[in-house]
Design an enzyme around this catalytic site. Structure first.
Site, mmCIF file in Angstrom:
data_model
loop_
_atom_site.group_PDB
_atom_site.id
_atom_site.type_symbol
_atom_site.label_atom_id
_atom_site.label_comp_id
_atom_site.label_asym_id
_atom_site.label_seq_id
_atom_site.Cartn_x
_atom_site.Cartn_y
_atom_site.Cartn_z
ATOM 1 N N GLY A 136 0.830 -1.213 0.000
ATOM 2 C CA GLY A 136 0.000 0.000 0.000
ATOM 3 C C GLY A 136 0.859 1.254 0.000
ATOM 4 N NE ARG A 152 -2.034 -4.649 -1.773
ATOM 5 C CZ ARG A 152 -1.626 -4.115 -0.616
ATOM 6 N NH1 ARG A 152 -0.608 -4.618 0.051
ATOM 7 N NH2 ARG A 152 -2.249 -3.068 -0.122
ATOM 8 C CG ASP A 175 3.629 -7.027 7.697
ATOM 9 O OD1 ASP A 175 3.044 -6.640 6.660
ATOM 10 O OD2 ASP A 175 3.035 -7.515 8.677
ATOM 11 C CB THR A 200 2.533 0.768 6.356
ATOM 12 O OG1 THR A 200 1.195 0.544 6.800
ATOM 13 C CG2 THR A 200 3.461 0.401 7.491
ATOM 14 C CG ASP A 205 1.104 -2.466 10.557
ATOM 15 O OD1 ASP A 205 1.991 -1.826 9.971
ATOM 16 O OD2 ASP A 205 0.303 -3.206 9.961
HETATM 17 P P1 ATP Z 1 0.782 -2.946 3.478
HETATM 18 O O1 ATP Z 1 1.171 -2.749 4.905
HETATM 19 O O2 ATP Z 1 0.318 -1.737 2.808
HETATM 20 O O3 ATP Z 1 -0.151 -4.118 3.281
HETATM 21 P P2 ATP Z 1 2.820 -4.719 2.605
HETATM 22 O O4 ATP Z 1 4.215 -4.515 2.183
HETATM 23 O O5 ATP Z 1 2.592 -5.539 3.851
HETATM 24 O O6 ATP Z 1 2.142 -3.304 2.713
HETATM 25 P P3 ATP Z 1 1.756 -6.857 0.926
HETATM 26 O O7 ATP Z 1 0.723 -6.786 -0.140
HETATM 27 O O8 ATP Z 1 1.524 -7.761 2.062
HETATM 28 O O9 ATP Z 1 1.978 -5.338 1.395
HETATM 29 O O10 ATP Z 1 3.158 -7.249 0.259
HETATM 30 C C1 ATP Z 1 3.649 -6.541 -0.846
HETATM 31 C C2 ATP Z 1 4.287 -7.497 -1.820
HETATM 32 O O11 ATP Z 1 5.387 -8.160 -1.187
HETATM 33 C C3 ATP Z 1 3.386 -8.638 -2.296
HETATM 34 O O12 ATP Z 1 2.528 -8.243 -3.347
HETATM 35 C C4 ATP Z 1 4.405 -9.653 -2.762
HETATM 36 O O13 ATP Z 1 4.889 -9.335 -4.033
HETATM 37 C C5 ATP Z 1 5.531 -9.466 -1.740
HETATM 38 N N1 ATP Z 1 5.384 -10.503 -0.701
HETATM 39 C C6 ATP Z 1 4.573 -10.494 0.378
HETATM 40 N N2 ATP Z 1 4.671 -11.639 1.072
HETATM 41 C C7 ATP Z 1 5.547 -12.421 0.402
HETATM 42 C C8 ATP Z 1 6.074 -13.735 0.577
HETATM 43 N N3 ATP Z 1 5.692 -14.498 1.607
HETATM 44 N N4 ATP Z 1 6.968 -14.185 -0.320
HETATM 45 C C9 ATP Z 1 7.370 -13.426 -1.359
HETATM 46 N N5 ATP Z 1 6.904 -12.188 -1.591
HETATM 47 C C10 ATP Z 1 6.017 -11.689 -0.736
#
Ligand code: ATP
Length: 328
Positions: free
Chosen positions: A15, A76, A107, A130, A134
């Site tokens: 995000g 994503r 994360d 973010t 969190d």
């Molecule tokens: P937000 O806090 O806004 O949700 P975020 O970084 O946690 O941000 P996610 O959509 O969970 O957002 O993760 C972003 C991208 O990171 C995913 O679309 C994916 O490409 C990669 N990613 C997340 N988890 C994994 C995983 N277990 N293995 C490989 N890539 C991952």
């Protein structure tokens, strides 16, 4: 500084959050300062897989410190969750001559970076971006302060209409697992009650508290609710339930939604982003990897990505007490 790093990539992932542009600017300019090359990766890990890179220099990040969103776009990527996808990303980075990357995200983005580092021994550093705040290992994530200011500004406006019409407003703010935004913006905006995932006050106590407010002479009230509150009712059900008990009030619901992510970053977020970008590049140049840059007690500190992902960021419980006292 001891390392073999000549070219760093920077990407935003997950995000978007205000302050991401300021962090991109900081990474790019820190690279320029240390005379190493920098490339921007468009659309997060998906762009990495597709080789969507752009060479960046100090001038290519002019006039973005004040802009919300991310000039590199975010995405994503399900493909990056697969071994094949990450292999493609590795080939693209090698073809581009990239030696390390800085990922600005949450994360999930850090989990992707950590797995990539394990598989290819590729140096990575995370910058927490973010609005939810969190992430363990930093007092503040990028965008959180701006989101708080946005929420407080909106609640101030809602208060005008609430007080003009004896209305009770339920304002839902972001925070599925953590109540940082609800708690801090709630205190800052003078909410009567604050419902957060970490503390289930229960519907009965909410009713009791609103009854007390009414008795003490208040003709309008604002209740701030985090998306993930634990009353077991969604904000509309809660409003309906409360309206049945308070015919005196007209109950209204306002779900703030994505507006909380937008807007020009606050000064605090711009300064934080600038500090984090410098620290991220310097950490890579010191030969370190697999770490997240954070700020604790106003000092720039590093936390292992693994810990940043698994650790829990805790709300400040003192604020619950302050809120109780303020709503006497
Ligand atoms: P937000 O806090 O806004 O949700 P975020 O970084 O946690 O941000 P996610 O959509 O969970 O957002 O993760 C972003 C991208 O990171 C995913 O679309 C994916 O490409 C990669 N990613 C997340 N988890 C994994 C995983 N277990 N293995 C490989 N890539 C991952």
């Amino acid at each position: 500084m001891k390392n073999n790093i000549k070219k760093i990539a920077v990407l935003t992932s997950g995000g978007d959050a205000p302050g991401m542009n300021a962090a991109i600017r900081s990474v790019v300019r820190s690279c320029a300062f240390y005379k190493i090359e920098c490339v921007g990766v468009y659309r997060g890990y998906q762009g990495m897989i597709e080789g969507d890179f752009k060479q960046m220099d100090a001038r290519s990040v002019g006039n973005i410190i004040n802009k919300g969103g991310t000039i590199l776009k975010s995405a994503r990527s399900d493909e990056f969750r697969t071994k094949e996808g990450r292999l493609k990303a590795f080939h693209q980075l090698k073809m581009e001559g990239v030696d390390a990357f800085v990922v600005i995200g949450g994360d999930g983005s850090f989990t992707g970076a950590m797995i990539f580092n394990e598989e290819y021994d590729f140096p990575v550093i995370g910058i927490p971006g973010t609005i939810d705040n969190d992430i363990y290992g930093t007092n503040y994530t990028l965008g959180y302060d701006t989101a708080l200011n946005t929420v407080v500004e909106v609640i101030d406006k809602i208060r005008d209409t609430a007080s003009s019409h004896n209305r009770l407003f339920f304002v839902e703010v972001m925070g599925r697992d953590v109540g940082h935004i609800a708690l801090n913006a709630g205190v800052g905006a003078g909410a009567e009650e604050i419902l957060i995932p970490e503390e289930n006050i229960g519907v009965d106590r909410l009713i009791e508290s609103l009854r007390k407010s009414k008795k003490s002479g208040k003709s309008s009230s604002i209740v701030v609710i985090a998306e993930g509150d634990k009353t077991g009712k969604n904000v509309f059900e809660l409003a309906e339930y409360v309206e049945e008990h308070f015919p005196f009030y007209e109950v209204r619901v306002s779900v703030l939604g994505h507006m909380q992510r937008g807007g020009s970053p606050s000064c605090f977020d711009r300064v934080l982003a600038s500090r984090m970008g410098v620290k991220a590049v310097e950490t890579l140049l010191e030969g370190k990897s697999n770490l997240m840059v954070g700020v604790t007690d106003n000092k720039m500190l590093l936390t292992e990505l693994d810990k940043a992902i698994k650790g829990k960021s805790k709300i400040n419980k003192e604020l619950l007490r302050v809120s109780d006292i303020m709503t006497i």
